[in-house]
Design an enzyme around this catalytic site. Sequence first.
Site, PDB file in Angstrom:
ATOM      1  N   HIS A   1      37.148  35.718  41.078  1.00  0.00           N
ATOM      2  CA  HIS A   1      37.262  36.713  40.011  1.00  0.00           C
ATOM      3  C   HIS A   1      36.067  37.658  40.081  1.00  0.00           C
ATOM      4  O   HIS A   1      34.924  37.230  39.926  1.00  0.00           O
ATOM      5  CB  HIS A   1      37.342  36.027  38.641  1.00  0.00           C
ATOM      6  CG  HIS A   1      38.573  35.183  38.475  1.00  0.00           C
ATOM      7  ND1 HIS A   1      38.858  34.481  37.336  1.00  0.00           N
ATOM      8  CD2 HIS A   1      39.610  34.949  39.329  1.00  0.00           C
ATOM      9  CE1 HIS A   1      40.015  33.848  37.490  1.00  0.00           C
ATOM     10  NE2 HIS A   1      40.489  34.111  38.694  1.00  0.00           N
TER      11      HIS A   1
ATOM     12  N   LYS B   1      41.914  39.874  36.865  1.00  0.00           N
ATOM     13  CA  LYS B   1      41.682  39.052  35.665  1.00  0.00           C
ATOM     14  C   LYS B   1      40.212  39.009  35.304  1.00  0.00           C
ATOM     15  O   LYS B   1      39.835  39.071  34.138  1.00  0.00           O
ATOM     16  CB  LYS B   1      42.197  37.612  35.908  1.00  0.00           C
ATOM     17  CG  LYS B   1      43.691  37.526  36.149  1.00  0.00           C
ATOM     18  CD  LYS B   1      44.126  36.113  36.488  1.00  0.00           C
ATOM     19  CE  LYS B   1      43.627  35.601  37.813  1.00  0.00           C
ATOM     20  NZ  LYS B   1      44.147  36.293  39.004  1.00  0.00           N
TER      21      LYS B   1
ATOM     22  N   GLN C   1      44.692  32.376  39.482  1.00  0.00           N
ATOM     23  CA  GLN C   1      45.939  32.622  40.225  1.00  0.00           C
ATOM     24  C   GLN C   1      46.890  33.495  39.379  1.00  0.00           C
ATOM     25  O   GLN C   1      46.426  34.307  38.611  1.00  0.00           O
ATOM     26  CB  GLN C   1      46.615  31.304  40.650  1.00  0.00           C
ATOM     27  CG  GLN C   1      45.861  30.557  41.742  1.00  0.00           C
ATOM     28  CD  GLN C   1      44.669  29.751  41.247  1.00  0.00           C
ATOM     29  OE1 GLN C   1      44.815  28.927  40.374  1.00  0.00           O
ATOM     30  NE2 GLN C   1      43.507  29.982  41.813  1.00  0.00           N
TER      31      GLN C   1
HETATM   32  P1  GDP Z   1      41.200  38.377  39.965  1.00  0.00           P
HETATM   33  O1  GDP Z   1      41.274  37.240  40.896  1.00  0.00           O
HETATM   34  O2  GDP Z   1      42.467  38.579  39.212  1.00  0.00           O
HETATM   35  O3  GDP Z   1      40.015  38.339  39.050  1.00  0.00           O
HETATM   36  O4  GDP Z   1      41.018  39.685  40.871  1.00  0.00           O
HETATM   37  P2  GDP Z   1      40.033  39.832  42.137  1.00  0.00           P
HETATM   38  O5  GDP Z   1      38.653  39.974  41.660  1.00  0.00           O
HETATM   39  O6  GDP Z   1      40.324  38.800  43.142  1.00  0.00           O
HETATM   40  O7  GDP Z   1      40.585  41.175  42.765  1.00  0.00           O
HETATM   41  C1  GDP Z   1      40.608  42.371  42.062  1.00  0.00           C
HETATM   42  C2  GDP Z   1      39.771  43.394  42.839  1.00  0.00           C
HETATM   43  O8  GDP Z   1      40.019  44.689  42.328  1.00  0.00           O
HETATM   44  C3  GDP Z   1      38.275  43.185  42.667  1.00  0.00           C
HETATM   45  O9  GDP Z   1      37.636  43.612  43.830  1.00  0.00           O
HETATM   46  C4  GDP Z   1      37.924  44.100  41.501  1.00  0.00           C
HETATM   47  O10 GDP Z   1      36.573  44.529  41.530  1.00  0.00           O
HETATM   48  C5  GDP Z   1      38.845  45.241  41.760  1.00  0.00           C
HETATM   49  N1  GDP Z   1      39.309  45.961  40.564  1.00  0.00           N
HETATM   50  C6  GDP Z   1      39.641  45.464  39.335  1.00  0.00           C
HETATM   51  N2  GDP Z   1      40.138  46.437  38.560  1.00  0.00           N
HETATM   52  C7  GDP Z   1      40.140  47.557  39.305  1.00  0.00           C
HETATM   53  C8  GDP Z   1      40.575  48.906  39.075  1.00  0.00           C
HETATM   54  O11 GDP Z   1      41.099  49.252  38.041  1.00  0.00           O
HETATM   55  N3  GDP Z   1      40.423  49.792  40.108  1.00  0.00           N
HETATM   56  C9  GDP Z   1      39.901  49.422  41.303  1.00  0.00           C
HETATM   57  N4  GDP Z   1      39.799  50.362  42.236  1.00  0.00           N
HETATM   58  N5  GDP Z   1      39.468  48.178  41.553  1.00  0.00           N
HETATM   59  C10 GDP Z   1      39.611  47.265  40.572  1.00  0.00           C
HETATM   60  P1  IMO Z   2      42.675  34.280  41.746  1.00  0.00           P
HETATM   61  O1  IMO Z   2      42.331  33.450  40.547  1.00  0.00           O
HETATM   62  C1  IMO Z   2      45.386  34.951  45.083  1.00  0.00           C
HETATM   63  C2  IMO Z   2      47.079  31.386  46.985  1.00  0.00           C
HETATM   64  C3  IMO Z   2      46.661  31.050  48.395  1.00  0.00           C
HETATM   65  C4  IMO Z   2      47.926  30.377  48.889  1.00  0.00           C
HETATM   66  C5  IMO Z   2      48.406  29.609  47.662  1.00  0.00           C
HETATM   67  C6  IMO Z   2      47.997  28.138  47.635  1.00  0.00           C
HETATM   68  O2  IMO Z   2      41.523  34.920  42.403  1.00  0.00           O
HETATM   69  O3  IMO Z   2      43.786  35.241  41.418  1.00  0.00           O
HETATM   70  P2  IMO Z   2      45.668  26.925  47.158  1.00  0.00           P
HETATM   71  O4  IMO Z   2      44.346  27.013  47.851  1.00  0.00           O
HETATM   72  O5  IMO Z   2      45.630  27.273  45.716  1.00  0.00           O
HETATM   73  O6  IMO Z   2      46.363  25.610  47.386  1.00  0.00           O
HETATM   74  O7  IMO Z   2      46.603  28.022  47.899  1.00  0.00           O
HETATM   75  O8  IMO Z   2      47.844  30.279  46.556  1.00  0.00           O
HETATM   76  N1  IMO Z   2      45.952  31.551  46.027  1.00  0.00           N
HETATM   77  C7  IMO Z   2      45.563  32.714  45.525  1.00  0.00           C
HETATM   78  N2  IMO Z   2      45.982  33.971  45.785  1.00  0.00           N
HETATM   79  N3  IMO Z   2      44.439  34.735  44.146  1.00  0.00           N
HETATM   80  C8  IMO Z   2      44.032  33.484  43.850  1.00  0.00           C
HETATM   81  O9  IMO Z   2      43.212  33.210  42.815  1.00  0.00           O
HETATM   82  C9  IMO Z   2      44.568  32.410  44.577  1.00  0.00           C
HETATM   83  N4  IMO Z   2      44.362  31.076  44.573  1.00  0.00           N
HETATM   84  C10 IMO Z   2      45.223  30.560  45.458  1.00  0.00           C
HETATM   85  O10 IMO Z   2      46.360  32.222  49.113  1.00  0.00           O
HETATM   86  O11 IMO Z   2      48.901  31.347  49.183  1.00  0.00           O
HETATM   87 MG    MG Z   3      40.960  36.816  42.912  1.00  0.00          MG
END
Ligand code: GDP
Ligand code: IMO
Ligand code: MG
Length: 421
Positions: A41, A16, A221
């Site tokens: 994020h 995201k 999430q």
């Molecule tokens: P969010 O919580 O939905 O914002 O996602 P996170 O940041 O927790 O996890 C997504 C991970 O994938 C991060 O490390 C990003 O840098 C990485 N990422 C996002 N888009 C891509 C993609 O298209 N390819 C790869 N290889 N990594 C990506």
């Molecule tokens: P983003 O925004 C993935 C999961 C936790 C746990 C459950 C409840 O980065 O996608 P909490 O601390 O919210 O009460 O935990 O939700 N969880 C996530 N998993 N990405 C997240 O956020 C999360 N935020 C909470 O691992 O299973």
């Molecule tokens: Mg995340």
Amino acid sequence: MNVIVVIGSQWGDEGKGKIVDLLSENVDIVVRYQGGANAGHTIFVNGKKFVLHLIPSGIIRNDILCVIGNGVVLDPHAFLNEISLLNENGINTNNRIKILPNTHIVLNYHKIIDTLNEEQNKIGTTGKGIGPTYTDKYARIGIRAIDLFNDEYLRSMISKNIQTKNALTKNLHTDSLFDYNQILEELFLVREKLKPYIVKNAAYVAELVRIGKNILLEGAQGTLLDVDYGTYPYVTSSNPTIGGAVTGSGISSRYISQIIGVAKAYTTRVGEGPFPTELKNEIGEKLRTEGNEFGATTGRPRRCGWLDLVALKYSTLINGFKSLSLTKLDVLSSFDEIKVCTHYKIDGELIDYFPIDIPTLNKVEPIYKTFKGWRKSIRGIKNFENLPNEAIEYIRFIEDYLSVNINIISTGYERDDTIIV
Ligand code: GDP
Ligand code: IMO
Ligand code: MG
């Protein structure tokens, strides 16, 4: 009509942050509408990595105003630390961050209780005090940002809270008792630091929409972690889904012009709870290694599995997605075969809806369709037509199954590793 909403369509971590950063090029304001510092994020710009927990992902681009909506639970320490870290990394945050007055505050006791609750009833939370803060909000004993400046209310609420929370922790056989004076002292200190960010008007964002500002609402999430629609009780304590975007920002649904789901090209989950397409084998491990699937907030290894279209269809229906951003397609580049789950089998019967009770979810058998892998790097490809035929076939199948358009395809973590269709 100038409001777009970006929502996680799986169990979080769909990418995201990257998609919000990309789409915020054309917006004036980014609002986070739920969750708290449980989110992580990630955004990469020119090799520089930023991980945002509370502050909207729009902060990375200059000139964007970032608002923390009332649906968020705000940990003041996490918030202030995040600002310092951004400043150290060259991001100017001056006059660019606002907090709505009805945003609930995460206190230290919420974080401690979160950890204690895990010992009794393991959900695999992030330990950031999210559940206990929302519990207090709905029990009408929470502290909102604006309440920090109402001494009488603050004293009386902290006093009541301390009594019940001390009784609770005693039941849990722990001696970490909470002290009234200490908590108040800390809040008096912290409120001065928060004061410049807190606006007085709960309709602050609504006013900005009315005067024609372009706004992006950033979900945290994902749909399957939603407290109403997710795999309850293995969920978070808020509504990442579309309804939460409205109640968590103060923007009327009538202004929403686009609802965009973010979906990873496979599936991951952190924490406990059912996950029908999970691969507890070398394929799952390969997905984790190739996708670098480790939590952005807690560093925990993410559980990995194939794309689950039954779950994604459910998420599409609940949110009304017409368009999806598909991320991490590049991670599948080294697989000979790629599978997607199209049905679940329960007691010998095929179903194509997503059951939401744990015993049923635990026994569903995923039925897969197998695709041939493309076996070459797709990073740097800018036009859809230049993708390998096998990748195009994979994408078209997802679009047809879900009746959505995939308008953004992410082929790497950098801002530029993106195909706009
Ligand atoms: P969010 O919580 O939905 O914002 O996602 P996170 O940041 O927790 O996890 C997504 C991970 O994938 C991060 O490390 C990003 O840098 C990485 N990422 C996002 N888009 C891509 C993609 O298209 N390819 C790869 N290889 N990594 C990506
Ligand atoms: P983003 O925004 C993935 C999961 C936790 C746990 C459950 C409840 O980065 O996608 P909490 O601390 O919210 O009460 O935990 O939700 N969880 C996530 N998993 N990405 C997240 O956020 C999360 N935020 C909470 O691992 O299973
Ligand atoms: Mg995340």
